[in-house]
Design an enzyme around this catalytic site. Sequence first.
Site, mmCIF file in Angstrom:
data_model
loop_
_atom_site.group_PDB
_atom_site.id
_atom_site.type_symbol
_atom_site.label_atom_id
_atom_site.label_comp_id
_atom_site.label_asym_id
_atom_site.label_seq_id
_atom_site.Cartn_x
_atom_site.Cartn_y
_atom_site.Cartn_z
ATOM 1 N N ASP A 78 0.816 -1.216 0.000
ATOM 2 C CA ASP A 78 0.000 0.000 0.000
ATOM 3 C C ASP A 78 0.848 1.262 0.000
ATOM 4 O O ASP A 78 0.471 2.276 -0.598
ATOM 5 C CB ASP A 78 -0.924 0.012 1.217
ATOM 6 C CG ASP A 78 -2.162 -0.849 1.003
ATOM 7 O OD1 ASP A 78 -2.141 -1.686 0.091
ATOM 8 O OD2 ASP A 78 -3.142 -0.684 1.751
ATOM 9 N N CYS A 119 1.071 -8.199 5.307
ATOM 10 C CA CYS A 119 0.735 -6.786 5.091
ATOM 11 C C CYS A 119 -0.618 -6.583 4.428
ATOM 12 O O CYS A 119 -1.127 -7.455 3.725
ATOM 13 C CB CYS A 119 1.818 -6.130 4.228
ATOM 14 S SG CYS A 119 3.407 -6.021 5.058
ATOM 15 N N ASP A 120 -1.149 -5.400 4.677
ATOM 16 C CA ASP A 120 -2.212 -4.797 3.904
ATOM 17 C C ASP A 120 -3.377 -5.743 3.646
ATOM 18 O O ASP A 120 -3.995 -6.214 4.570
ATOM 19 C CB ASP A 120 -1.609 -4.203 2.627
ATOM 20 C CG ASP A 120 -0.526 -3.171 2.981
ATOM 21 O OD1 ASP A 120 -0.722 -2.447 3.964
ATOM 22 O OD2 ASP A 120 0.519 -3.121 2.318
ATOM 23 N N LYS A 121 -3.670 -6.094 2.396
ATOM 24 C CA LYS A 121 -4.868 -6.879 2.084
ATOM 25 C C LYS A 121 -4.616 -8.376 2.116
ATOM 26 O O LYS A 121 -5.536 -9.170 1.893
ATOM 27 C CB LYS A 121 -5.412 -6.477 0.705
ATOM 28 C CG LYS A 121 -5.605 -4.983 0.538
ATOM 29 C CD LYS A 121 -6.447 -4.408 1.643
ATOM 30 C CE LYS A 121 -6.196 -2.931 1.859
ATOM 31 N NZ LYS A 121 -4.884 -2.596 2.384
ATOM 32 N N CYS A 192 5.063 -2.648 8.552
ATOM 33 C CA CYS A 192 5.434 -1.333 9.091
ATOM 34 C C CYS A 192 5.152 -1.260 10.596
ATOM 35 O O CYS A 192 4.151 -1.767 11.086
ATOM 36 C CB CYS A 192 4.703 -0.232 8.350
ATOM 37 S SG CYS A 192 5.241 -0.084 6.631
ATOM 38 N N GLU A 443 -6.705 4.454 -0.333
ATOM 39 C CA GLU A 443 -6.378 5.070 0.951
ATOM 40 C C GLU A 443 -5.972 6.528 0.765
ATOM 41 O O GLU A 443 -5.388 6.902 -0.254
ATOM 42 C CB GLU A 443 -5.236 4.303 1.630
ATOM 43 C CG GLU A 443 -5.657 2.931 2.125
ATOM 44 C CD GLU A 443 -4.559 2.232 2.903
ATOM 45 O OE1 GLU A 443 -3.410 2.727 2.901
ATOM 46 O OE2 GLU A 443 -4.846 1.193 3.516
ATOM 47 N N SER A 469 -5.200 4.874 5.480
ATOM 48 C CA SER A 469 -4.155 3.989 5.958
ATOM 49 C C SER A 469 -4.300 3.831 7.458
ATOM 50 O O SER A 469 -4.813 4.722 8.151
ATOM 51 C CB SER A 469 -2.785 4.598 5.635
ATOM 52 O OG SER A 469 -1.780 4.032 6.451
#
Length: 553
Positions: A78, A119-121, A192, A443, A469
Site C-alpha cells: 500500500d 501486510c495490507d490486504k 510497518c 487510501e 491507511s
Amino acid sequence: MRSDTIKRGHDRAPHRALLKATGVTDADMGKPFIGIANSYIDIVPGHVHLKEFGDLVKEAVREAGGVPFLFNTIGVDDGIAMGHIGMRYSLPSRELIADCVETVMEAHQLDAMICIPNCDKITPGMLMAAMRINVPTIFVSGGPMAAGRLKDGRRADLISVFEGVGAHAMGALDDAGLKDLEDNACPTCGSCSGMFTANSMNCLCEALGLALPGNGTALAKSAEREALAKAAARRIVEMALAGGPRPREIVTVEALDNAFALDIAMGGSTNTVLHTLAIAHEAGVEYPLARINELSARVPYICKVSPATPDVHIEDVHAAGGVMAILHEIRDRLHLDALTVTGLSLGELCRDAAVQDRRVIRSVDEPYSATGGLAMLFGNLAPDGAVLKVGAVDPSIRVFRGRAVVFESQEEALVGIFGGRVAAGHVVVIRYEGPKGGPGMPEMLAPTSAIVGMGLGKDVALITDGRFSGGTRGICLGHISPEAAEGGPIGLVQDGDEIEIDIVGRGLTLAVAPEELGRRAAAWVKPEPKVQRGWLGRYARMVTSANTGAVLK
C-alpha cells in the site's frame, strides 16, 4: 482425510503418479496434506523475507508428520501504491487473494492450511479464504518491522516520512531532514512498525482465535518468530488429524466481538472494520456496525501505539506483554469461552498474561480514555455509517464544525492542499473514491499526512467515501456510506456547506435543509465509471458498499 479424494483407490493411480513427481512417497500417502499459503514477493518489505520463512514452515510441517505443499499469492504494498493508480488495486487484491487460496486448497483437496500473510490486504484475503474453505487453519504472519532511528536518536516509521513530505512542503523540514527520514524510517523487513492495518490485522488474528500468542507482535526474523512458526506447524498437523477445530467453529459473533474489543483497546486501523465485516460475511455471521459502538462504550483505550503515540511501536507492545497482556487487562469485557486454534479458550490463553510496562499498556482503571479508540458515526451525511479512529484524534476535540472544501478525487485534493485551498476551520471532502467510485476505495494517507505535516491536524477535518491507511491520524472519517457513486449524500455536499462531526455523540451532520438536499439530489447525475475494462472494471461492477465490507456480489 479430505485428501483421500486425490490419493486413495485404484482410480487415483494417475493422481498419485503426479504427486510422486513432486517428491511425495508411498509412505506420505497416509499422512495429512497441509497447504502452506505463502505471500512472498520481492517488492513488499513485509514479505521479502517470506521465501525463507515459508521454507522453515514447510520443513517444520514435515518434521511434525505432515506433507507440506507450499504455494503463493500475490501482494500489493500500500505504501508504494499510494498516491497513484496503483492504490486502486490494493483493496481489490483482497478478493483475488481469497479466490486464489480457495482455488488451490479446493482443487487439490488439502486437509489443513497454514497461512503466512503479513501486510495490507493479504491477511484479510487469506482470512476470507479460510472461512470459505473451512478446513483446520492457523495463521502465522511474517512479523513486524523494527522502528526506525533517525540520526538524532528519535524514533521514526513510514508515517513519519509521509508527514515529513507535508512539513517539507511548508518549509518546516529541509532536504537533509527528509532524506534522513527516507533512509532510516524503515530499517528492516517486516510489516510497518506502528499500529497500522497490517499489524492491526495480525494482532486481531490472536483475538479471533486463529493464531498462536505472539503472532501480532514478535518481530520479523527473530528467534521468537521462528519458534512461533514451528509451533504452528506442529499444531496444524494435530488439527488435521483431529479434523478441527475449523475456522467457522472459531469465528463466531463472540469471537468477532473479542477481535473488535482488542482493536478498540489498541486504537487499531479503521481498515479492520472493512476487513472484519468481510470476514464475517464469508463466515456467514451477521455483524451490524452499531455493535462496534456498543463495544467502544465499554472497552477502554489502554494501548496507544504509533501513529497515535509516535514513539511507541509494535516492538514495545511485544516487550510489554503483547496481545495476550492487553486481552488479560480487558478480560471482563471479553467472551472468555471463545475457542482458539490451540484447543484452549481465549480466557485460558490470556489468564496468566501480565503487563510488563505500564507506560505502553495501561490498566483499565487508568486508561487513555474510558471509551475505545474506534467509533462508527451516523447522520444525514452517512446514513449507513462512517468510521473514525478516535484514538488518533487529539483528545481535546469532541465536536468539530467547519466549512466544506470539496474535491472530486484524491489527486485533486492533494493539489488543493499543497496549493493553499485548505485552511484552519475547513472540512476537506474527498468523494467518488469509494469501492465503486474509486474504484477500489483508495487510501488517503497522502492528503491526511500532508494536513498533519502542515500543522493543521487539530484545525482541519477530512471526510471521504474512500478509506485511510492505518497510519492516518487527525480528524479523519472514512468509509462514508452510501458512497457518492451510488448517490450517497456525500455527493451532494457543496463548497461552503457547514459540516458537524460530533465525536462524543457519534454524529456526522450536513447542516443543509432537507428541501435543499432534495433539490440537489434531483439534479445529481450518476457519473460514468472511471475504469470500465480489465480487473478494476469488473470489480467496480461487482463490489458492494463499505458498510457491508466491500465484498463482491
